[in-house]
Design a protein around this motif. Structure first.
Motif: not given
Length: 154
Positions: A75-77, A81-83, A85-92, A101-105
């Protein structure tokens, strides 16, 4: 809150992970418990959420060629709230079978199952390429699946 599991609960869970179509009678015999007591324990494990679902695991080989694709998403940052929103999109997104959602690079790791590259391109255009908060993504196409299990040690 973690549910306290005893030896019998663990035996039930291990048996049901191997075969959740086993009858209560067979399950009770296998773990040396009376059928009513066994049924009561299984019901408690389901109601408490320890057993989340009873599902059929399908053979992708027999259903036709399916591509198993792992996608790393950055993600850009790092913003909650961005995370979310992205998770909701992936749920659908029906193509996404797993989203972490992971740690690292990278921020997210997706497992995507599609019948062919054209279907993957549709997914990418619809859900990844037009996301203004996604910096970049990397596609890893699985050549073969050496191990797959839903079983966990309990």
């Amino acid at each position: 809150m973690e549910l306290q599991l005893d030896r019998i609960d663990r035996q039930i869970l291990n048996t049901l992970q191997r075969n959740n179509r086993i009858s209560n009678q067979q399950l009770a015999e296998e773990i040396s418990l009376s059928p009513p007591a066994c049924l009561k324990r299984v019901k408690r494990l389901r109601e408490s959420g320890v057993i989340e679902a009873d599902v059929a695991i399908l053979s992708t080989r027999l259903l036709g060629k399916m591509l198993n694709i792992i996608v790393e998403v950055e993600m850009i940052r790092d913003q909650a709230d961005l995370a979310d929103a992205f998770m909701r999109k992936m749920q659908n997104a029906g193509e996404v079978t797993q989203c972490y959602q992971v740690t690292g690079e990278v921020d997210f790791l997706l497992v995507v199952m599609v019948p062919d590259m054209q279907a993957y391109e549709v997914f990418v255009r619809r859900d990844l390429s037009n996301d203004p908060y996604l910096r970049k993504f990397r596609t890893l196409i699985s050549m073969r699946r050496d191990k797959f299990t839903t079983r966990i040690d309990v």
